[in-house]
Design an enzyme around this catalytic site. Structure first.
Site, short mmCIF file in Angstrom:
data_model
loop_
_atom_site.label_atom_id
_atom_site.label_comp_id
_atom_site.label_asym_id
_atom_site.label_seq_id
_atom_site.Cartn_x
_atom_site.Cartn_y
_atom_site.Cartn_z
N ASN A 49 -17.24 44.94 50.28
CA ASN A 49 -17.43 43.63 50.67
C ASN A 49 -16.45 42.87 50.21
O ASN A 49 -15.51 42.96 49.21
CB ASN A 49 -18.78 43.19 49.95
CG ASN A 49 -18.96 43.12 48.48
OD1 ASN A 49 -18.34 44.06 47.97
ND2 ASN A 49 -19.57 42.46 48.05
N GLU A 51 -15.37 38.57 50.12
CA GLU A 51 -16.32 37.16 50.04
C GLU A 51 -15.30 36.25 50.76
O GLU A 51 -14.27 36.63 50.47
CB GLU A 51 -17.06 37.10 48.97
CG GLU A 51 -18.17 38.01 48.69
CD GLU A 51 -19.04 37.59 47.59
OE1 GLU A 51 -19.92 38.20 47.42
OE2 GLU A 51 -18.63 36.87 46.58
N GLU A 62 -20.37 47.70 54.75
CA GLU A 62 -20.68 48.73 55.75
C GLU A 62 -19.76 48.56 57.01
O GLU A 62 -19.29 49.28 57.65
CB GLU A 62 -22.02 48.66 56.33
CG GLU A 62 -22.99 49.05 55.10
CD GLU A 62 -23.42 47.76 54.04
OE1 GLU A 62 -22.66 46.89 53.64
OE2 GLU A 62 -24.69 47.64 53.84
N CYS A 105 -28.00 45.58 54.87
CA CYS A 105 -28.72 44.22 55.42
C CYS A 105 -29.01 44.37 56.87
O CYS A 105 -28.47 45.12 57.53
CB CYS A 105 -27.99 42.88 55.11
SG CYS A 105 -26.43 42.77 56.17
N CYS A 108 -25.75 44.06 59.07
CA CYS A 108 -25.17 45.50 59.21
C CYS A 108 -26.00 46.58 59.72
O CYS A 108 -25.33 47.47 60.43
CB CYS A 108 -24.78 45.95 57.74
SG CYS A 108 -23.70 45.10 56.86
ZN ZN Z 1 -24.66 43.74 55.43
#
Ligand code: ZN
Length: 157
Positions: A49, A51, A62, A105, A108
């Site tokens: 990730n 940010e 992902e 999530c 994703c």
């Molecule tokens: Zn996600």
């Protein structure tokens, strides 16, 4: 039940996701996530990730792993091998350093579904087990990508 060979392969994939999680840029959430895509030809592409102060520009691990796989030529190699976009991913491992379940999530899940529903989504479970679900199971009522693709292709002919 995963075969012995697949278990070995998937543990390796989970380790790659763990290593990727250590590379995350997540000053806002402190929630390191790593992902690793296993392609049809046995290669591994990772992502973490990243940010952003604007929050909505944040990219998830992902998505990053899939982008890296495509930028690394995996989709092109699959096409050359006679496979479709729905067949180039064999599995994706997801790991969060805080130890939550590996299920992506919903954004994703949608991003991943562009590349099929029949690959495994995996991660480390309790007591060194491997959690494993087909993406299809994680999206019981999917957006109809094949119909959308067919309608676009149809309108061009
Ligand atoms: Zn996600």
């Amino acid at each position: 039940m995963l075969s012995k060979a697949t278990q070995v392969e998937y543990r390796n994939l989970i380790e790659a996701a763990k290593a990727a999680a250590e590379l995350a840029y997540c000053p806002y959430s402190q929630y390191n996530v790593g992902a690793a895509v296993l392609t049809f030809d046995g290669r591994i592409y990772t992502g973490c990730n990243v940010e952003n102060a604007g929050y909505t520009q944040t990219r998830h691990a992902e998505e990053a792993a899939v982008l890296n796989a495509i930028a690394g030529g995996a989709l092109k190699r699959a096409a050359e091998a006679g496979l479709t976009q729905f067949q180039f991913i064999k599995a994706i491992a997801v790991h969060s350093r805080k130890g939550s379940d590996p299920w992506p999530c919903c954004n994703c899940r949608q991003s991943l579904s562009e590349f099929g529903f029949d690959f495994d989504v995996i991660g480390e479970g309790p007591n060194n087990t491997i959690l494993c679900q087909k993406l299809r199971k994680l999206i019981p009522y999917p957006f109809p990508i094949e119909k959308v693709l067919a309608s676009v292709r149809g309108s061009r002919s």
